[in-house]
Scaffold this active site. Structure first.
Site, short mmCIF file in Angstrom:
data_model
loop_
_atom_site.label_atom_id
_atom_site.label_comp_id
_atom_site.label_asym_id
_atom_site.label_seq_id
_atom_site.Cartn_x
_atom_site.Cartn_y
_atom_site.Cartn_z
N GLN A 103 -12.28 -11.30 -23.11
CA GLN A 103 -13.27 -10.21 -23.11
C GLN A 103 -13.95 -10.14 -21.75
OE1 GLN A 103 -15.68 -10.45 -27.07
NE2 GLN A 103 -14.72 -12.43 -26.78
N ASN A 104 -13.64 -11.10 -20.89
CA ASN A 104 -14.33 -11.17 -19.60
C ASN A 104 -13.72 -10.22 -18.59
OD1 ASN A 104 -15.69 -13.13 -20.90
ND2 ASN A 104 -14.86 -14.85 -19.77
N ASP A 106 -14.54 -10.77 -15.24
CA ASP A 106 -14.89 -11.40 -13.96
C ASP A 106 -13.69 -11.81 -13.10
OD1 ASP A 106 -14.01 -13.84 -15.14
OD2 ASP A 106 -16.04 -14.35 -15.80
N HIS A 121 -11.65 -5.90 -22.16
CA HIS A 121 -12.78 -5.09 -21.69
C HIS A 121 -12.63 -4.66 -20.23
CE1 HIS A 121 -15.39 -6.93 -25.14
NE2 HIS A 121 -14.51 -6.04 -25.56
N CYS A 129 -10.27 6.44 -11.16
CA CYS A 129 -10.71 7.79 -10.78
C CYS A 129 -11.09 8.56 -12.04
CB CYS A 129 -9.58 8.50 -10.03
SG CYS A 129 -10.02 10.20 -9.62
N CYS A 150 -12.95 8.64 -4.98
CA CYS A 150 -11.49 8.49 -4.96
C CYS A 150 -10.95 8.91 -3.59
CB CYS A 150 -10.87 9.36 -6.06
SG CYS A 150 -9.07 9.36 -6.03
N GLY A 190 -16.07 -19.81 -26.10
CA GLY A 190 -17.18 -19.19 -25.37
C GLY A 190 -17.46 -17.75 -25.73
N SER A 192 -19.55 -15.24 -28.65
CA SER A 192 -20.49 -15.24 -29.78
C SER A 192 -19.82 -14.66 -31.03
CB SER A 192 -21.75 -14.46 -29.42
OG SER A 192 -21.41 -13.17 -29.00
N PRO A 217 -20.88 -24.47 -27.53
CA PRO A 217 -22.00 -25.40 -27.75
C PRO A 217 -22.81 -25.03 -28.99
CG PRO A 217 -22.10 -24.41 -25.54
CD PRO A 217 -21.02 -23.70 -26.30
P1 OAD Z 1 -21.92 -13.66 -25.45
O1 OAD Z 1 -22.95 -13.74 -24.39
O2 OAD Z 1 -22.21 -12.81 -26.63
O3 OAD Z 1 -21.61 -15.12 -26.00
C1 OAD Z 1 -21.35 -16.19 -25.14
C2 OAD Z 1 -21.02 -17.39 -25.98
O4 OAD Z 1 -20.69 -18.43 -25.10
C3 OAD Z 1 -22.17 -17.88 -26.87
O5 OAD Z 1 -21.69 -18.08 -28.19
C4 OAD Z 1 -22.57 -19.20 -26.22
O6 OAD Z 1 -23.01 -20.15 -27.18
C5 OAD Z 1 -21.26 -19.62 -25.59
N1 OAD Z 1 -21.37 -20.54 -24.44
C6 OAD Z 1 -22.40 -20.68 -23.57
N2 OAD Z 1 -22.12 -21.61 -22.65
C7 OAD Z 1 -20.87 -22.08 -22.94
C8 OAD Z 1 -20.01 -23.08 -22.36
N3 OAD Z 1 -20.36 -23.77 -21.29
N4 OAD Z 1 -18.82 -23.28 -22.95
C9 OAD Z 1 -18.44 -22.59 -24.03
N5 OAD Z 1 -19.19 -21.65 -24.63
C10 OAD Z 1 -20.40 -21.40 -24.09
O7 OAD Z 1 -20.55 -13.24 -24.76
P2 OAD Z 1 -19.23 -12.62 -25.41
O8 OAD Z 1 -18.98 -13.14 -26.77
O9 OAD Z 1 -18.17 -12.74 -24.40
O10 OAD Z 1 -18.69 -6.51 -23.81
O11 OAD Z 1 -19.66 -11.11 -25.52
C11 OAD Z 1 -18.70 -10.19 -25.96
C12 OAD Z 1 -18.92 -8.87 -25.29
O12 OAD Z 1 -20.29 -8.45 -25.45
C13 OAD Z 1 -18.72 -8.88 -23.79
O13 OAD Z 1 -17.37 -8.81 -23.40
C14 OAD Z 1 -19.47 -7.64 -23.39
C15 OAD Z 1 -20.72 -7.80 -24.23
O14 OAD Z 1 -21.34 -6.63 -24.60
C16 OAD Z 1 -18.64 -5.43 -23.03
O15 OAD Z 1 -19.23 -5.36 -21.98
C17 OAD Z 1 -17.76 -4.35 -23.56
#
Ligand code: OAD
Length: 251
Positions: A103-104, A106, A121, A129, A150, A190, A192, A217
């Protein structure tokens, strides 16, 4: 905590695995210094998604939206993959198939060397464009002009990322569902596990018979369903699992 982890039963499962899927979220990059979205230090605590990450926000004020993405790109460019990203990349040579669904946006998985990546994502290093739909890579930090235009038709470029209210690429989503339903083991790392449709992929995998390994965690809504729910940082847990795997025939 990580040192006390009993990886024995998990290693047994991994020894037999040939198709491994990995679903990652912002948490895998947390140890590289990139803020997650939710939680106390989360990005969405400081910024309102509807002001920055929506098509409406972009048509209202493309400069503001691009300034935010430019700021994030400058930060991301300084970050390096952590041991968690590196283990996942290494595993492409350990298991017959490793499919990484992230989902990242980066780009740190690519920087770590992962090749078989499905970006649900989008990617912050790609621009699209708004007229022609052409997608190109752009690594300028900072951007040369904001908002960028563009070079071919002069229309506005936008970040090639999925915003709130937008659909995911059907091709990438379909492939991700297929990979989830065909894998032997899925790592859920990692995330949520609250944002759809990504959050449903572990259920696809589980229903099709895969073992699910969650690394986080904190507990998530998915933790109860995971076969292995490992509480810890992925940058510590993944290298531990990898070390144990190396002691077996999987090297
Ligand atoms: P979240 O910020 O919702 O969740 C991050 C998760 O990573 C949490 O459950 C933390 O407990 C966990 N975490 C934190 N530190 C960690 C570590 N060192 N090792 C492992 N886990 C760790 O991020 P996402 O679930 O990626 O979408 O969020 C999903 C989507 O919501 C993103 O892609 C973005 C956002 O809106 C869009 O932009 C479309």
């Amino acid at each position: 905590m990580a040192e006390k982890l009993d990886t024995g039963p998990l290693i047994e499962v991994l020894q037999d695995a040939s198709r491994v899927a990995v679903l990652t979220g912002a948490g895998i990059s947390a140890e590289s210094g990139i803020p997650t979205f939710r939680g106390e230090e989360g990005l969405w605590k400081k910024y309102r998604p509807e002001e920055l990450a929506t098509p409406t926000a972009f048509s209202r004020d493309p400069k503001l939206v691009w300034e935010w993405y430019d700021w994030r790109r400058v930060i991301f460019a300084q970050k390096e993959p952590n041991p968690g990203h590196k283990v996942i990349a290494r595993w492409e040579g350990t298991f017959p198939t490793v499919s990484l669904i992230t989902q990242n946006i980066d780009g740190l998985h690519q920087k770590a060397g992962s090749k078989n990546i499905w970006e649900l994502h989008g990617n912050i290093w790609k621009v699209r464009c708004t007229e022609e739909g052409t997608i190109t890579e752009n690594y300028d930090t900072p951007l040369k002009e904001i908002p960028p235009l563009c070079p071919n038709c002069g229309a506005l470029l936008r970040p090639h990322v999925v915003w709130f209210g937008e659909s995911l690429s059907p091709t990438i989503l379909q492939k991700s569902i297929q990979l989830s339903s065909e894998c032997d083991v899925m790592f859920v790392i990692g995330t949520s596990a609250v944002v759809q449709p990504a959050a449903s992929l572990p259920f696809e995998a589980s229903e099709a018979g895969a073992k699910i390994v969650e690394i986080n965690p904190d507990p998530t809504p998915f933790s109860l369903y995971a076969d292995f729910s490992i509480r810890g940082k992925s940058g510590e847990i993944l290298p531990l699992i990898d070390e144990e795997l190396k002691k077996t025939s999987k090297a």
